[in-house]
Design an enzyme around this catalytic site. Sequence first.
Site, PDB file in Angstrom:
ATOM      1  N   LYS A  13     -51.417  50.931 -27.973  1.00 39.92           N
ATOM      2  CA  LYS A  13     -52.401  51.458 -27.029  1.00 39.92           C
ATOM      3  C   LYS A  13     -51.899  52.974 -26.716  1.00 39.92           C
ATOM      4  O   LYS A  13     -52.810  54.000 -26.594  1.00 39.92           O
ATOM      5  CB  LYS A  13     -52.172  50.790 -25.741  1.00 39.92           C
ATOM      6  N   ARG A 119     -39.412  51.465 -31.969  1.00 47.92           N
ATOM      7  CA  ARG A 119     -39.955  52.732 -31.088  1.00 47.92           C
ATOM      8  C   ARG A 119     -38.884  53.818 -30.741  1.00 47.92           C
ATOM      9  O   ARG A 119     -37.919  53.344 -29.925  1.00 47.92           O
ATOM     10  CB  ARG A 119     -40.638  52.078 -30.133  1.00 47.92           C
ATOM     11  N   ARG A 152     -36.801  52.880 -25.012  1.00 52.36           N
ATOM     12  CA  ARG A 152     -37.134  52.303 -23.508  1.00 52.36           C
ATOM     13  C   ARG A 152     -36.298  51.245 -23.447  1.00 52.36           C
ATOM     14  O   ARG A 152     -35.767  50.561 -24.313  1.00 52.36           O
ATOM     15  CB  ARG A 152     -38.718  51.874 -23.569  1.00 52.36           C
TER      16      ARG A 152
HETATM   17  P1  AP5 Z   1     -47.008  51.976 -28.801  1.00 46.81           P
HETATM   18  O1  AP5 Z   1     -48.399  52.796 -29.025  1.00 46.81           O
HETATM   19  O2  AP5 Z   1     -46.352  52.725 -28.122  1.00 46.81           O
HETATM   20  O3  AP5 Z   1     -47.375  50.506 -28.039  1.00 46.81           O
HETATM   21  P2  AP5 Z   1     -48.227  50.143 -26.636  1.00 46.81           P
HETATM   22  O4  AP5 Z   1     -49.340  49.407 -26.873  1.00 46.81           O
HETATM   23  O5  AP5 Z   1     -48.292  51.447 -25.949  1.00 46.81           O
HETATM   24  O6  AP5 Z   1     -46.993  49.263 -26.063  1.00 46.81           O
HETATM   25  P3  AP5 Z   1     -46.155  49.205 -24.988  1.00 46.81           P
HETATM   26  O7  AP5 Z   1     -44.911  48.597 -25.263  1.00 46.81           O
HETATM   27  O8  AP5 Z   1     -46.057  50.530 -24.456  1.00 46.81           O
HETATM   28  O9  AP5 Z   1     -47.030  48.382 -24.149  1.00 46.81           O
HETATM   29  P4  AP5 Z   1     -46.545  47.469 -22.729  1.00 46.81           P
HETATM   30  O10 AP5 Z   1     -47.919  47.070 -22.449  1.00 46.81           O
HETATM   31  O11 AP5 Z   1     -45.373  46.413 -22.931  1.00 46.81           O
HETATM   32  O12 AP5 Z   1     -45.787  48.686 -21.875  1.00 46.81           O
HETATM   33  P5  AP5 Z   1     -46.137  49.507 -20.627  1.00 46.81           P
HETATM   34  O13 AP5 Z   1     -45.697  50.807 -20.688  1.00 46.81           O
HETATM   35  O14 AP5 Z   1     -47.612  49.266 -20.382  1.00 46.81           O
HETATM   36  O15 AP5 Z   1     -46.587  51.466 -30.488  1.00 46.81           O
HETATM   37  C1  AP5 Z   1     -45.432  50.823 -30.316  1.00 46.81           C
HETATM   38  C2  AP5 Z   1     -44.603  51.284 -31.742  1.00 46.81           C
HETATM   39  O16 AP5 Z   1     -45.196  50.847 -32.606  1.00 46.81           O
HETATM   40  C3  AP5 Z   1     -44.493  52.838 -31.783  1.00 46.81           C
HETATM   41  O17 AP5 Z   1     -43.111  53.027 -32.225  1.00 46.81           O
HETATM   42  C4  AP5 Z   1     -45.468  53.246 -32.584  1.00 46.81           C
HETATM   43  O18 AP5 Z   1     -45.056  54.345 -33.346  1.00 46.81           O
HETATM   44  C5  AP5 Z   1     -45.629  52.218 -33.450  1.00 46.81           C
HETATM   45  N1  AP5 Z   1     -47.327  51.801 -33.834  1.00 46.81           N
HETATM   46  C6  AP5 Z   1     -48.206  52.008 -33.067  1.00 46.81           C
HETATM   47  N2  AP5 Z   1     -49.228  51.656 -33.966  1.00 46.81           N
HETATM   48  C7  AP5 Z   1     -48.979  51.314 -34.965  1.00 46.81           C
HETATM   49  C8  AP5 Z   1     -49.662  50.708 -36.339  1.00 46.81           C
HETATM   50  N3  AP5 Z   1     -51.053  50.731 -36.190  1.00 46.81           N
HETATM   51  N4  AP5 Z   1     -49.008  50.630 -37.109  1.00 46.81           N
HETATM   52  C9  AP5 Z   1     -47.637  50.512 -37.337  1.00 46.81           C
HETATM   53  N5  AP5 Z   1     -46.754  51.039 -36.247  1.00 46.81           N
HETATM   54  C10 AP5 Z   1     -47.640  51.365 -35.036  1.00 46.81           C
HETATM   55  O19 AP5 Z   1     -45.472  48.695 -19.482  1.00 46.81           O
HETATM   56  C11 AP5 Z   1     -44.298  48.753 -19.321  1.00 46.81           C
HETATM   57  C12 AP5 Z   1     -44.031  47.755 -17.928  1.00 46.81           C
HETATM   58  O20 AP5 Z   1     -44.335  48.481 -16.814  1.00 46.81           O
HETATM   59  C13 AP5 Z   1     -44.428  46.446 -17.907  1.00 46.81           C
HETATM   60  O21 AP5 Z   1     -43.568  45.671 -18.683  1.00 46.81           O
HETATM   61  C14 AP5 Z   1     -44.718  46.186 -16.372  1.00 46.81           C
HETATM   62  O22 AP5 Z   1     -43.225  45.547 -15.861  1.00 46.81           O
HETATM   63  C15 AP5 Z   1     -45.033  47.344 -15.833  1.00 46.81           C
HETATM   64  N6  AP5 Z   1     -46.302  47.747 -15.867  1.00 46.81           N
HETATM   65  C16 AP5 Z   1     -47.239  48.543 -16.318  1.00 46.81           C
HETATM   66  N7  AP5 Z   1     -48.397  48.341 -15.947  1.00 46.81           N
HETATM   67  C17 AP5 Z   1     -48.478  47.310 -15.192  1.00 46.81           C
HETATM   68  C18 AP5 Z   1     -49.561  46.793 -14.604  1.00 46.81           C
HETATM   69  N8  AP5 Z   1     -50.826  47.303 -14.627  1.00 46.81           N
HETATM   70  N9  AP5 Z   1     -49.434  45.652 -13.516  1.00 46.81           N
HETATM   71  C19 AP5 Z   1     -48.113  45.297 -13.594  1.00 46.81           C
HETATM   72  N10 AP5 Z   1     -46.818  45.737 -13.878  1.00 46.81           N
HETATM   73  C20 AP5 Z   1     -47.246  46.884 -15.056  1.00 46.81           C
HETATM   74 ZN    ZN Z   2     -47.642  52.071 -24.092  1.00 43.23          ZN
END
Ligand code: AP5
Ligand code: ZN
Length: 206
Positions: A13, A119, A152
């Site tokens: 994402k 990552r 992270r």
């Molecule tokens: P990347 O694109 O960074 O992954 P992502 O989908 O953004 O995953 P996240 O880990 O950021 O999502 P998340 O939902 O767990 O975390 P968030 O920050 O939202 O890609 C990952 C890696 O893979 C990178 O190194 C990239 O280079 C590589 N990559 C990408 N695409 C690739 C491909 N096609 N092929 C190969 N490699 C690839 O949330 C964090 C925390 O915040 C949650 O756990 C929760 O506690 C809180 N939180 C956030 N939003 C909410 C909400 N709405 N409600 C409640 N709690 C929330």
């Molecule tokens: Zn993300």
Amino acid sequence: KRLILIGPPGSGKGTQSPLIKEDYCLCHLATGDMLRAAVAAKTPLGVKAKEAMDKGELVSDDLVVGIIDEAMKKPSCQKGFILDGFPRTVVQAEKGTKIDKVLNFAIDDSILEERITGRWIHHSSGRTYHTKFAPPKVPGVDDVTGEPLMQRKDDTAAVLKSRLEAFHRQTEPVIDYYDAKGVVAQLPAEKPPKEVTVEVQKVLSS
Ligand code: AP5
Ligand code: ZN
């Protein structure tokens, strides 16, 4: 356009968002990034959110809906937005505004540990790298600013397990919620980043 990007941790994402943002001039609202900034700044919101985030659990709906409502008031978000990581529960979805398209980053859980543990991020810009799939020119250093990269705190195999559990239990029902409205498009998120980008462009131009 009003878009939602939904998918498990590491599904891509955050990697695809900047590209969509540029193509369509939309504002990018990532609740995870906003919450991490609040934790780093030790704001009252950050203090409340930290414990859940460290454990890989979801932060409460009230807190998250509050930050999204506030962020959406920005003038730059009036003509369209990309919601990355929101809504993550059906309650959050019900409180949200009308959506044009939900991009579902469909991917098997087994691929995600390698993506998450490899990552590295540049904190101030949000640029994301991967030791194997998207390495920086110099290991541990941001290509643009030369500043150090960091990992992270929740990017460990153990915390990933809880994050995936939360995804399946609380966020997958959100996909069904939007599916019933006929706005969900599936993306093959296991493909290389450039191929995923092409698929995103196909969906958004159709
Ligand atoms: P990347 O694109 O960074 O992954 P992502 O989908 O953004 O995953 P996240 O880990 O950021 O999502 P998340 O939902 O767990 O975390 P968030 O920050 O939202 O890609 C990952 C890696 O893979 C990178 O190194 C990239 O280079 C590589 N990559 C990408 N695409 C690739 C491909 N096609 N092929 C190969 N490699 C690839 O949330 C964090 C925390 O915040 C949650 O756990 C929760 O506690 C809180 N939180 C956030 N939003 C909410 C909400 N709405 N409600 C409640 N709690 C929330
Ligand atoms: Zn993300």
